[in-house]
Write a protein that holds these residues in place. Structure first.
Motif, PDB file in Angstrom:
ATOM      1  N   PRO A 150      16.776  64.659  50.795  1.00 41.30           N
ATOM      2  CA  PRO A 150      17.325  65.725  51.641  1.00 41.30           C
ATOM      3  C   PRO A 150      18.430  66.487  50.905  1.00 41.30           C
ATOM      4  O   PRO A 150      19.142  65.932  50.076  1.00 41.30           O
ATOM      5  CB  PRO A 150      17.907  64.991  52.839  1.00 41.30           C
ATOM      6  CG  PRO A 150      17.282  63.646  52.812  1.00 41.30           C
ATOM      7  CD  PRO A 150      16.948  63.352  51.393  1.00 41.30           C
ATOM      8  N   SER A 151      18.569  67.744  51.244  1.00 47.10           N
ATOM      9  CA  SER A 151      19.639  68.570  50.706  1.00 47.10           C
ATOM     10  C   SER A 151      20.967  68.068  51.258  1.00 47.10           C
ATOM     11  O   SER A 151      21.027  67.523  52.368  1.00 47.10           O
ATOM     12  CB  SER A 151      19.416  70.023  51.128  1.00 47.10           C
ATOM     13  OG  SER A 151      20.569  70.784  50.973  1.00 47.10           O
ATOM     14  N   THR A 152      22.035  68.276  50.526  1.00 52.77           N
ATOM     15  CA  THR A 152      23.359  67.899  51.032  1.00 52.77           C
ATOM     16  C   THR A 152      23.716  68.708  52.275  1.00 52.77           C
ATOM     17  O   THR A 152      24.557  68.286  53.064  1.00 52.77           O
ATOM     18  CB  THR A 152      24.435  68.099  49.952  1.00 52.77           C
ATOM     19  OG1 THR A 152      24.370  69.457  49.490  1.00 52.77           O
ATOM     20  CG2 THR A 152      24.217  67.153  48.779  1.00 52.77           C
ATOM     21  N   LEU A 153      23.073  69.848  52.452  1.00 50.41           N
ATOM     22  CA  LEU A 153      23.319  70.655  53.647  1.00 50.41           C
ATOM     23  C   LEU A 153      22.846  69.945  54.918  1.00 50.41           C
ATOM     24  O   LEU A 153      23.348  70.207  55.997  1.00 50.41           O
ATOM     25  CB  LEU A 153      22.613  72.004  53.533  1.00 50.41           C
ATOM     26  CG  LEU A 153      23.146  72.937  52.457  1.00 50.41           C
ATOM     27  CD1 LEU A 153      22.277  74.179  52.363  1.00 50.41           C
ATOM     28  CD2 LEU A 153      24.584  73.301  52.716  1.00 50.41           C
ATOM     29  N   HIS A 154      21.911  69.020  54.776  1.00 44.90           N
ATOM     30  CA  HIS A 154      21.399  68.299  55.940  1.00 44.90           C
ATOM     31  C   HIS A 154      22.504  67.477  56.602  1.00 44.90           C
ATOM     32  O   HIS A 154      22.567  67.389  57.827  1.00 44.90           O
ATOM     33  CB  HIS A 154      20.228  67.395  55.553  1.00 44.90           C
ATOM     34  CG  HIS A 154      19.021  68.161  55.117  1.00 44.90           C
ATOM     35  ND1 HIS A 154      17.763  67.876  55.547  1.00 44.90           N
ATOM     36  CD2 HIS A 154      18.887  69.219  54.290  1.00 44.90           C
ATOM     37  CE1 HIS A 154      16.905  68.721  55.001  1.00 44.90           C
ATOM     38  NE2 HIS A 154      17.578  69.535  54.237  1.00 44.90           N
ATOM     39  N   GLU A 155      23.377  66.873  55.802  1.00 47.46           N
ATOM     40  CA  GLU A 155      24.488  66.092  56.366  1.00 47.46           C
ATOM     41  C   GLU A 155      25.443  67.007  57.119  1.00 47.46           C
ATOM     42  O   GLU A 155      25.941  66.646  58.187  1.00 47.46           O
ATOM     43  CB  GLU A 155      25.234  65.328  55.272  1.00 47.46           C
ATOM     44  CG  GLU A 155      26.323  64.425  55.803  1.00 47.46           C
ATOM     45  CD  GLU A 155      25.835  63.407  56.842  1.00 47.46           C
ATOM     46  OE1 GLU A 155      26.579  63.186  57.824  1.00 47.46           O
ATOM     47  OE2 GLU A 155      24.748  62.852  56.688  1.00 47.46           O
ATOM     48  N   ASP A 156      25.675  68.197  56.577  1.00 46.49           N
ATOM     49  CA  ASP A 156      26.537  69.152  57.271  1.00 46.49           C
ATOM     50  C   ASP A 156      25.921  69.554  58.617  1.00 46.49           C
ATOM     51  O   ASP A 156      26.623  69.639  59.624  1.00 46.49           O
ATOM     52  CB  ASP A 156      26.751  70.410  56.415  1.00 46.49           C
ATOM     53  CG  ASP A 156      27.557  70.128  55.154  1.00 46.49           C
ATOM     54  OD1 ASP A 156      28.204  69.060  55.089  1.00 46.49           O
ATOM     55  OD2 ASP A 156      27.527  70.971  54.249  1.00 46.49           O
ATOM     56  N   LEU A 157      24.620  69.775  58.621  1.00 44.67           N
ATOM     57  CA  LEU A 157      23.951  70.130  59.878  1.00 44.67           C
ATOM     58  C   LEU A 157      24.000  68.976  60.875  1.00 44.67           C
ATOM     59  O   LEU A 157      24.201  69.186  62.064  1.00 44.67           O
ATOM     60  CB  LEU A 157      22.496  70.534  59.606  1.00 44.67           C
ATOM     61  CG  LEU A 157      22.326  71.873  58.912  1.00 44.67           C
ATOM     62  CD1 LEU A 157      20.872  72.082  58.511  1.00 44.67           C
ATOM     63  CD2 LEU A 157      22.796  73.001  59.800  1.00 44.67           C
ATOM     64  N   ARG A 158      23.815  67.746  60.375  1.00 49.19           N
ATOM     65  CA  ARG A 158      23.917  66.583  61.257  1.00 49.19           C
ATOM     66  C   ARG A 158      25.305  66.483  61.855  1.00 49.19           C
ATOM     67  O   ARG A 158      25.478  66.172  63.029  1.00 49.19           O
ATOM     68  CB  ARG A 158      23.576  65.307  60.492  1.00 49.19           C
ATOM     69  CG  ARG A 158      22.271  64.721  60.912  1.00 49.19           C
ATOM     70  CD  ARG A 158      22.022  63.381  60.273  1.00 49.19           C
ATOM     71  NE  ARG A 158      20.951  63.605  59.310  1.00 49.19           N
ATOM     72  CZ  ARG A 158      21.027  63.383  58.015  1.00 49.19           C
ATOM     73  NH1 ARG A 158      22.097  62.872  57.493  1.00 49.19           N
ATOM     74  NH2 ARG A 158      20.017  63.638  57.242  1.00 49.19           N
TER      75      ARG A 158
END
Length: 172
Positions: A150-158
């Protein structure tokens, strides 16, 4: 373009699969290969249930929904088909891993799949209920397989979804 070189990528429309789709496009450009985005689908309730009570109009509707999901995913990722990159989008009926590994049958193919969600109780339960497509592809593939995290952006979205202020994450 290399003779017959293909980069086949599993697409579901999830953020994880869009990350894999972008990576697959990069690989296809670098290899001068055809990008083959594939959305695999099965009838609601599974093939066994469908065979017990077939309904051709419903089957056509599910096929059309799958085609729409792939078109939407390509739209979200690239605004449509990627410009300047030969592409052959496909919507195929069947379990994702079987469809992808059956299609990626040439030694010079590259199969790109998302590793899916990482961690979390819900993810663990989902993983227990169904085997990972990426793991199945790694086990069955007759060509190279690239599993995209997963992209690191996925954690931000979570974090946004959980109501955490991203400024708090940036300050940490």
């Amino acid at each position: 373009m290399s003779d017959g070189a293909r980069v086949i990528v599993g697409v579901s429309g999830s953020l994880h699969s869009l990350t894999a789709l972008h990576r697959a496009a990069e690989e296809a450009r670098a290899r001068q290969a055809v990008l083959v985005p594939v959305l695999a689908w099965t009838p609601v309730g599974g093939e066994r249930n469908y065979r017990a009570r077939p309904c051709p109009p419903l089957l056509r509707a599910w096929q059309e929904l799958a085609e729409g999901r792939l078109e939407q995913a390509l739209g979200q990722a690239f605004g449509g088909l990627p410009i300047g990159l030969p592409s052959q989008p496909m919507v195929l009926r069947g379990e994702a891993a079987a469809v992808l590994t059956g299609l990626a049958d040439r030694p010079d193919d590259l199969l790109v799949v998302s590793s899916g969600e990482q961690g979390g109780l819900r993810t663990g339960l989902r993983r227990a209920l169904r085997r990972s497509v990426a793991r199945q592809c790694l086990k069955r593939a007759r060509c190279g397989v690239l599993v995209v995290p997963p992209s690191t952006l996925h954690e931000d979205l979570r974090a946004l979804h959980r109501g955490i202020d991203l400024r708090e994450l940036a300050a940490a």
